[in-house]
Design an enzyme around this catalytic site. Structure first.
Site, PDB file in Angstrom:
ATOM      1  N   TYR A 136     -43.223   2.347 -80.088  1.00 60.95           N
ATOM      2  CA  TYR A 136     -43.373   0.776 -78.956  1.00 60.95           C
ATOM      3  C   TYR A 136     -42.019   0.841 -78.059  1.00 60.95           C
ATOM      4  O   TYR A 136     -41.968   1.023 -76.793  1.00 60.95           O
ATOM      5  CB  TYR A 136     -43.594  -0.354 -79.695  1.00 60.95           C
ATOM      6  N   ALA A 150     -37.147   4.249 -87.374  1.00 60.60           N
ATOM      7  CA  ALA A 150     -37.107   3.504 -88.278  1.00 60.60           C
ATOM      8  C   ALA A 150     -38.527   2.852 -88.673  1.00 60.60           C
ATOM      9  O   ALA A 150     -39.411   2.700 -87.761  1.00 60.60           O
ATOM     10  CB  ALA A 150     -35.886   2.595 -88.204  1.00 60.60           C
ATOM     11  N   TYR A 193     -35.754  -5.230 -94.562  1.00 63.25           N
ATOM     12  CA  TYR A 193     -35.866  -4.674 -93.405  1.00 63.25           C
ATOM     13  C   TYR A 193     -34.517  -5.148 -92.706  1.00 63.25           C
ATOM     14  O   TYR A 193     -33.666  -4.301 -92.083  1.00 63.25           O
ATOM     15  CB  TYR A 193     -36.924  -5.011 -92.626  1.00 63.25           C
TER      16      TYR A 193
HETATM   17  N1  UFG Z   1     -47.772 -15.293 -86.722  1.00 65.88           N
HETATM   18  C1  UFG Z   1     -49.009 -16.267 -86.844  1.00 65.88           C
HETATM   19  N2  UFG Z   1     -50.218 -15.508 -87.136  1.00 65.88           N
HETATM   20  C2  UFG Z   1     -50.243 -14.056 -87.195  1.00 65.88           C
HETATM   21  C3  UFG Z   1     -49.149 -13.452 -86.898  1.00 65.88           C
HETATM   22  C4  UFG Z   1     -48.108 -14.007 -86.919  1.00 65.88           C
HETATM   23  O1  UFG Z   1     -48.586 -17.285 -87.161  1.00 65.88           O
HETATM   24  O2  UFG Z   1     -51.361 -13.714 -87.222  1.00 65.88           O
HETATM   25  C5  UFG Z   1     -46.528 -16.161 -86.609  1.00 65.88           C
HETATM   26  C6  UFG Z   1     -45.529 -15.639 -87.681  1.00 65.88           C
HETATM   27  O3  UFG Z   1     -45.644 -16.375 -88.838  1.00 65.88           O
HETATM   28  C7  UFG Z   1     -44.241 -15.878 -86.906  1.00 65.88           C
HETATM   29  C8  UFG Z   1     -44.523 -15.601 -85.366  1.00 65.88           C
HETATM   30  O4  UFG Z   1     -46.013 -15.705 -85.486  1.00 65.88           O
HETATM   31  O5  UFG Z   1     -43.709 -16.992 -87.068  1.00 65.88           O
HETATM   32  C9  UFG Z   1     -44.173 -14.469 -84.990  1.00 65.88           C
HETATM   33  O6  UFG Z   1     -44.560 -13.317 -85.879  1.00 65.88           O
HETATM   34  P1  UFG Z   1     -44.441 -11.590 -85.537  1.00 65.88           P
HETATM   35  O7  UFG Z   1     -44.789 -11.082 -86.748  1.00 65.88           O
HETATM   36  O8  UFG Z   1     -44.904 -11.461 -84.178  1.00 65.88           O
HETATM   37  O9  UFG Z   1     -42.843 -11.575 -85.183  1.00 65.88           O
HETATM   38  P2  UFG Z   1     -41.607 -11.906 -86.537  1.00 65.88           P
HETATM   39  O10 UFG Z   1     -41.016 -12.910 -85.915  1.00 65.88           O
HETATM   40  O11 UFG Z   1     -41.835 -11.999 -87.929  1.00 65.88           O
HETATM   41  O12 UFG Z   1     -40.816 -10.425 -86.413  1.00 65.88           O
HETATM   42  C10 UFG Z   1     -40.208  -9.880 -85.488  1.00 65.88           C
HETATM   43  C11 UFG Z   1     -40.120  -8.363 -85.471  1.00 65.88           C
HETATM   44  C12 UFG Z   1     -39.447  -7.818 -86.561  1.00 65.88           C
HETATM   45  C13 UFG Z   1     -37.935  -8.671 -86.593  1.00 65.88           C
HETATM   46  C14 UFG Z   1     -38.117 -10.178 -86.555  1.00 65.88           C
HETATM   47  C15 UFG Z   1     -36.717 -10.821 -86.841  1.00 65.88           C
HETATM   48  O13 UFG Z   1     -41.452  -7.977 -85.495  1.00 65.88           O
HETATM   49  O14 UFG Z   1     -39.191  -6.672 -86.376  1.00 65.88           O
HETATM   50  O15 UFG Z   1     -38.690 -10.374 -85.336  1.00 65.88           O
HETATM   51  O16 UFG Z   1     -37.035 -11.865 -87.249  1.00 65.88           O
HETATM   52  F1  UFG Z   1     -37.315  -8.257 -87.865  1.00 65.88           F
END
Ligand code: UFG
Length: 329
Positions: free
Chosen positions: A11, A75, A141
């Site tokens: 991506y 990664a 991670y």
């Molecule tokens: N979320 C929902 N519903 C979903 C998917 C996600 O409510 O169906 C919420 C998650 O709980 C989170 C927010 O949306 O609160 C964002 O979630 P993402 O999965 O889009 O992203 P993350 O913040 O978990 O993760 C991102 C990157 C990771 C990185 C991280 C750093 O994808 O690679 O930020 O905290 F490590």
């Protein structure tokens, strides 16, 4: 001299390869195509299929090309998966980087920019987060990414290699012409999952927890456009080429949006009601992550172009509408 983009079929890697070419650079892409897609690699880039854990493969790339610097995205990056399969993350993220650095040292390639993450901070104590704040990852991670940063430091001391670690916050959006974008299998990220609803691939979006200590109870994140991330990699490489010392930079917009606010913006972009349902919290999610990117702006001259979530989601929507199944049509 060329720039080697490892993980350039993924991506952020594919958007960076495109941005490098648009900036007139000679680009070599290497990717094992495990999570990346050949179709995401720009035609003008020379492509090598292989794995960074394979020393002979990495040596072959350095022996076939004149490489002035490496941008390393190769990664695994799923927080949830890293908790279930930690050794996969140690193997690919750390052993892979170790093999890469061995080969770089052997071939006299001494500049590397690589993907780190906001997950290195864990539960941050204050917002916005500064690069000097404590790093206490709450998932494997983030731990492997922090270990990569430390590995670079020691290799730098011993062998003179110089590095920039870029700690991304929430990467999102797509190339504005809709030609490349986000495609994960399985998809776990919020914005692509939300857009599956108006794309008729999902009935509703789940909100993982509405009892966090935030104004509307849902998690707050700092969403940064993938093309702005791509530009930061070029600036970081140029910084090293001009003699810049080892450094770490946060990359975010400095503005937080809650899950509910992101869904509301997606409703406004798509004109679809996008039903949402509250579900349980997802393990390992910090309540809030917002970056201070002042250092990247001051030291690298980084100027993010997309500070408006509506426009960011518009670019993602253009990609997902035209590629509902990603690269696998
Ligand atoms: N979320 C929902 N519903 C979903 C998917 C996600 O409510 O169906 C919420 C998650 O709980 C989170 C927010 O949306 O609160 C964002 O979630 P993402 O999965 O889009 O992203 P993350 O913040 O978990 O993760 C991102 C990157 C990771 C990185 C991280 C750093 O994808 O690679 O930020 O905290 F490590």
């Amino acid at each position: 001299m060329a720039v080697l983009v490892l993980g350039g079929a993924g991506y952020i890697g594919s958007h960076t390869a495109r941005a490098l070419l648009e900036a007139g650079r000679d680009v070599v892409v290497a990717d094992n195509l495990e999570t990346g897609f050949r179709a995401a690699v720009p035609e003008q880039a020379r492509f090598y299929e292989g794995d960074i854990r394979d020393r002979a493969f990495v040596d072959h790339v350095f022996e076939s090309e004149q490489i002035e610097g490496v941008i390393h995205f190769a990664a695994n990056s799923q927080v949830g998966e890293s908790m279930k399969e930690p050794l996969k993350y140690y193997d690919n993220n750390l052993c892979g980087t170790k093999t890469l650095l061995d080969s770089m040292v052997a071939h006299g390639v001494d500049k590397i920019v690589f993907s780190s993450t906001a997950a290195t901070y864990g539960e941050a104590e204050r917002m916005p987060i500064l690069e000097t704040d404590p790093t206490e990852p709450t998932n494997c991670y983030g731990e492997t990414k922090l270990s990569m940063e430390k590995m670079m430091k020691w290799v730098s001391l011993a062998h003179g290699l110089r590095f920039v670690a870029l700690r991304y916050f929430n990467a999102c959006g797509a190339q504005p012409d809709g030609s490349i974008g986000e495609a994960h299998d399985p998809e776990t990220h919020l914005i692509p999952l939300i857009l599956q609803v108006p794309n008729n691939q999902r009935e509703q979006i789940a909100i993982f927890g509405d009892d966090y200590p935030t104004p509307d109870g849902t998690c707050i994140r700092d969403y940064i456009h993938v093309c702005d991330l791509a530009q930061a990699h070029i600036l970081a490489l140029d910084y090293l080429l001009k003699g810049g010392e080892n450094n770490v930079f946060n990359l975010g917009n400095g503005v937080g949006f809650s899950v509910k606010e992101v869904i509301e913006q997606a409703r406004s972009v798509t004109g679809h009601p996008i039903p949402a349902k509250i579900e349980a919290r997802r393990a390992g999610d910090p309540a809030q992550l917002i970056a201070s990117s002042e250092k990247a702006k001051t030291v690298l001259g980084w100027k993010p172009q997309y500070d408006d979530l509506h426009t960011i989601i518009e670019t993602a929507w253009k990609w997902h509408q035209s590629h509902p199944n990603g690269y696998t049509e």
